[in-house]
Design a protein around this motif. Structure first.
Motif, PDB file in Angstrom:
ATOM      1  N   GLU A 130       0.842  -1.209   0.000  1.00  0.00           N
ATOM      2  CA  GLU A 130       0.000   0.000   0.000  1.00  0.00           C
ATOM      3  C   GLU A 130       0.872   1.252   0.000  1.00  0.00           C
ATOM      4  OE1 GLU A 130      -3.298   2.356  -0.175  1.00  0.00           O
ATOM      5  OE2 GLU A 130      -3.193   0.192  -0.444  1.00  0.00           O
ATOM      6  N   GLN A 131       1.951   1.227   0.778  1.00  0.00           N
ATOM      7  CA  GLN A 131       2.873   2.367   0.800  1.00  0.00           C
ATOM      8  C   GLN A 131       3.494   2.587  -0.576  1.00  0.00           C
ATOM      9  OE1 GLN A 131       5.828   1.937   3.864  1.00  0.00           O
ATOM     10  NE2 GLN A 131       4.297   1.797   5.507  1.00  0.00           N
ATOM     11  N   VAL A 132       3.896   1.510  -1.230  1.00  0.00           N
ATOM     12  CA  VAL A 132       4.495   1.624  -2.566  1.00  0.00           C
ATOM     13  C   VAL A 132       3.471   2.202  -3.545  1.00  0.00           C
ATOM     14  CG1 VAL A 132       5.384   0.299  -4.524  1.00  0.00           C
ATOM     15  CG2 VAL A 132       6.229  -0.163  -2.237  1.00  0.00           C
ATOM     16  N   ARG A 133       2.238   1.710  -3.483  1.00  0.00           N
ATOM     17  CA  ARG A 133       1.195   2.199  -4.384  1.00  0.00           C
ATOM     18  C   ARG A 133       0.954   3.692  -4.151  1.00  0.00           C
ATOM     19  NH1 ARG A 133      -3.800   3.497  -4.401  1.00  0.00           N
ATOM     20  NH2 ARG A 133      -4.225   2.901  -2.260  1.00  0.00           N
ATOM     21  N   THR A 134       0.869   4.103  -2.889  1.00  0.00           N
ATOM     22  CA  THR A 134       0.652   5.515  -2.558  1.00  0.00           C
ATOM     23  C   THR A 134       1.815   6.371  -3.044  1.00  0.00           C
ATOM     24  OG1 THR A 134      -0.583   4.857  -0.601  1.00  0.00           O
ATOM     25  CG2 THR A 134       0.210   7.119  -0.668  1.00  0.00           C
ATOM     26  N   LYS A 135       3.027   5.903  -2.838  1.00  0.00           N
ATOM     27  CA  LYS A 135       4.196   6.679  -3.262  1.00  0.00           C
ATOM     28  C   LYS A 135       4.273   6.768  -4.777  1.00  0.00           C
ATOM     29  CE  LYS A 135       6.797   5.972   0.926  1.00  0.00           C
ATOM     30  NZ  LYS A 135       7.995   5.492   1.583  1.00  0.00           N
ATOM     31  N   ASN A 136       3.911   5.702  -5.469  1.00  0.00           N
ATOM     32  CA  ASN A 136       3.891   5.770  -6.931  1.00  0.00           C
ATOM     33  C   ASN A 136       2.850   6.767  -7.416  1.00  0.00           C
ATOM     34  OD1 ASN A 136       5.969   4.033  -7.659  1.00  0.00           O
ATOM     35  ND2 ASN A 136       4.664   2.220  -7.541  1.00  0.00           N
ATOM     36  N   GLU A 137       1.682   6.795  -6.764  1.00  0.00           N
ATOM     37  CA  GLU A 137       0.657   7.771  -7.130  1.00  0.00           C
ATOM     38  C   GLU A 137       1.153   9.193  -6.907  1.00  0.00           C
ATOM     39  OE1 GLU A 137      -2.783   6.748  -4.826  1.00  0.00           O
ATOM     40  OE2 GLU A 137      -3.273   5.025  -6.106  1.00  0.00           O
ATOM     41  N   LEU A 138       1.809   9.424  -5.778  1.00  0.00           N
ATOM     42  CA  LEU A 138       2.358  10.760  -5.499  1.00  0.00           C
ATOM     43  C   LEU A 138       3.428  11.137  -6.517  1.00  0.00           C
ATOM     44  CD1 LEU A 138       2.642  10.728  -1.606  1.00  0.00           C
ATOM     45  CD2 LEU A 138       1.166  12.196  -3.000  1.00  0.00           C
ATOM     46  N   LEU A 139       4.250  10.185  -6.871  1.00  0.00           N
ATOM     47  CA  LEU A 139       5.298  10.447  -7.854  1.00  0.00           C
ATOM     48  C   LEU A 139       4.676  10.851  -9.187  1.00  0.00           C
ATOM     49  CD1 LEU A 139       8.307  10.438  -8.518  1.00  0.00           C
ATOM     50  CD2 LEU A 139       8.079   8.018  -9.092  1.00  0.00           C
ATOM     51  N   GLN A 140       3.655  10.135  -9.614  1.00  0.00           N
ATOM     52  CA  GLN A 140       2.980  10.475 -10.870  1.00  0.00           C
ATOM     53  C   GLN A 140       2.325  11.856 -10.768  1.00  0.00           C
ATOM     54  OE1 GLN A 140       3.305   8.847 -13.708  1.00  0.00           O
ATOM     55  NE2 GLN A 140       4.634   7.446 -12.586  1.00  0.00           N
ATOM     56  N   LYS A 141       1.767  12.157  -9.615  1.00  0.00           N
ATOM     57  CA  LYS A 141       1.134  13.470  -9.417  1.00  0.00           C
ATOM     58  C   LYS A 141       2.175  14.578  -9.512  1.00  0.00           C
ATOM     59  CE  LYS A 141      -1.589  16.007  -6.006  1.00  0.00           C
ATOM     60  NZ  LYS A 141      -2.216  15.942  -4.686  1.00  0.00           N
ATOM     61  N   TYR A 142       3.337  14.398  -8.869  1.00  0.00           N
ATOM     62  CA  TYR A 142       4.385  15.413  -8.925  1.00  0.00           C
ATOM     63  C   TYR A 142       4.934  15.575 -10.338  1.00  0.00           C
ATOM     64  CZ  TYR A 142       4.422  15.522  -3.829  1.00  0.00           C
ATOM     65  OH  TYR A 142       4.076  15.659  -2.511  1.00  0.00           O
ATOM     66  N   LYS A 143       5.047  14.468 -11.044  1.00  0.00           N
ATOM     67  CA  LYS A 143       5.516  14.550 -12.432  1.00  0.00           C
ATOM     68  C   LYS A 143       4.532  15.323 -13.292  1.00  0.00           C
ATOM     69  CE  LYS A 143       8.334  10.384 -12.869  1.00  0.00           C
ATOM     70  NZ  LYS A 143       8.411   9.056 -13.521  1.00  0.00           N
ATOM     71  N   SER A 144       3.244  15.181 -13.030  1.00  0.00           N
ATOM     72  CA  SER A 144       2.232  15.855 -13.844  1.00  0.00           C
ATOM     73  C   SER A 144       2.143  17.347 -13.535  1.00  0.00           C
ATOM     74  CB  SER A 144       0.867  15.195 -13.648  1.00  0.00           C
ATOM     75  OG  SER A 144       0.392  15.446 -12.340  1.00  0.00           O
ATOM     76  N   LEU A 145       2.727  17.793 -12.444  1.00  0.00           N
ATOM     77  CA  LEU A 145       2.695  19.219 -12.103  1.00  0.00           C
ATOM     78  C   LEU A 145       3.631  20.048 -12.984  1.00  0.00           C
ATOM     79  CD1 LEU A 145       2.583  19.084  -8.199  1.00  0.00           C
ATOM     80  CD2 LEU A 145       0.705  19.607  -9.761  1.00  0.00           C
ATOM     81  N   CYS A 146       4.467  19.409 -13.749  1.00  0.00           N
ATOM     82  CA  CYS A 146       5.419  20.063 -14.660  1.00  0.00           C
ATOM     83  C   CYS A 146       6.388  20.978 -13.934  1.00  0.00           C
ATOM     84  CB  CYS A 146       4.683  20.829 -15.758  1.00  0.00           C
ATOM     85  SG  CYS A 146       3.708  19.768 -16.815  1.00  0.00           S
ATOM     86  N   MET A 147       6.653  20.678 -12.692  1.00  0.00           N
ATOM     87  CA  MET A 147       7.641  21.473 -11.959  1.00  0.00           C
ATOM     88  C   MET A 147       9.048  21.017 -12.306  1.00  0.00           C
ATOM     89  SD  MET A 147       5.812  21.714  -8.260  1.00  0.00           S
ATOM     90  CE  MET A 147       7.089  22.720  -7.558  1.00  0.00           C
ATOM     91  N   PHE A 148       9.145  19.814 -12.800  1.00  0.00           N
ATOM     92  CA  PHE A 148      10.443  19.261 -13.137  1.00  0.00           C
ATOM     93  C   PHE A 148      10.524  19.105 -14.636  1.00  0.00           C
ATOM     94  CE2 PHE A 148       9.101  17.428  -9.066  1.00  0.00           C
ATOM     95  CZ  PHE A 148      10.111  17.917  -8.247  1.00  0.00           C
ATOM     96  N   GLU A 149      11.681  19.415 -15.172  1.00  0.00           N
ATOM     97  CA  GLU A 149      11.896  19.163 -16.582  1.00  0.00           C
ATOM     98  C   GLU A 149      12.514  17.801 -16.725  1.00  0.00           C
ATOM     99  OE1 GLU A 149      13.866  22.003 -19.010  1.00  0.00           O
ATOM    100  OE2 GLU A 149      12.902  23.694 -18.020  1.00  0.00           O
ATOM    101  N   ILE A 150      11.843  16.953 -17.443  1.00  0.00           N
ATOM    102  CA  ILE A 150      12.349  15.604 -17.668  1.00  0.00           C
ATOM    103  C   ILE A 150      12.968  15.576 -19.053  1.00  0.00           C
ATOM    104  CG2 ILE A 150      11.754  13.164 -17.842  1.00  0.00           C
ATOM    105  CD1 ILE A 150       9.372  13.768 -16.002  1.00  0.00           C
ATOM    106  N   PRO A 151      14.287  15.344 -19.122  1.00  0.00           N
ATOM    107  CA  PRO A 151      14.931  15.335 -20.462  1.00  0.00           C
ATOM    108  C   PRO A 151      14.387  14.179 -21.295  1.00  0.00           C
ATOM    109  CG  PRO A 151      16.455  14.591 -18.763  1.00  0.00           C
ATOM    110  CD  PRO A 151      15.207  15.047 -18.063  1.00  0.00           C
ATOM    111  N   LYS A 152      14.075  14.497 -22.535  1.00  0.00           N
ATOM    112  CA  LYS A 152      13.605  13.470 -23.453  1.00  0.00           C
ATOM    113  C   LYS A 152      14.730  13.088 -24.364  1.00  0.00           C
ATOM    114  CE  LYS A 152       8.909  15.150 -23.272  1.00  0.00           C
ATOM    115  NZ  LYS A 152       7.786  15.731 -23.963  1.00  0.00           N
TER     116      LYS A 152
END
Length: 120
Positions: free
Chosen positions: A97-119
């Motif tokens: 459950e902790q892993v699932r919650t942390k993965n959801e948070l990670l996806q949420k933070y990635k979607s905020l576009c605060m970080f530039e992810i090099p392509k």
């Protein structure tokens, strides 16, 4: 012959200076030797002694008995050995459950576009 010259040059170079005693990290613990956990050699020795009608069979039986006692102590001192299967399942469920919650948070933070992810 070229590899021989490289080896000779490497032999001529002084070894790198050893770090002082204060800088040396502690040596890593030695991995347990697999032989320590094997009962088969002792059982084989017992069978050989019985085939020869040797008096050493009592000594080898005592060695096997001592080995079993050592392993019992080792097993009883293992961390988590007293945890029931139900408690283990509960811990596993909590961790998943902790892993699932942390993965959801990670996806949420990635979607905020605060970080530039090099392509690439």
């Amino acid at each position: 012959m070229a590899s021989g010259g490289a080896a000779a040059r490497a032999a001529e170079e002084p070894p790198p200076p050893e770090p002082s005693a204060e800088q040396k990290p502690p040596p890593p613990p030695l991995p347990p030797v697999q032989e320590e956990f094997s009962f088969l050699p002792l059982v084989h020795d017992i069978i050989k002694c019985m085939d020869k009608d040797s008096q050493d069979v009592h000594q080898v039986l005592n060695e096997l008995k001592n080995k079993f006692q050592e392993m019992r102590k080792l097993i009883s001192s293992m961390p988590g050995i007293g945890v029931s299967p139900e408690q283990q399942q509960q811990q596993l469920q909590n961790l998943r459950e902790q892993v699932r919650t942390k993965n959801e948070l990670l996806q949420k933070y990635k979607s905020l576009c605060m970080f530039e992810i090099p392509k690439e």
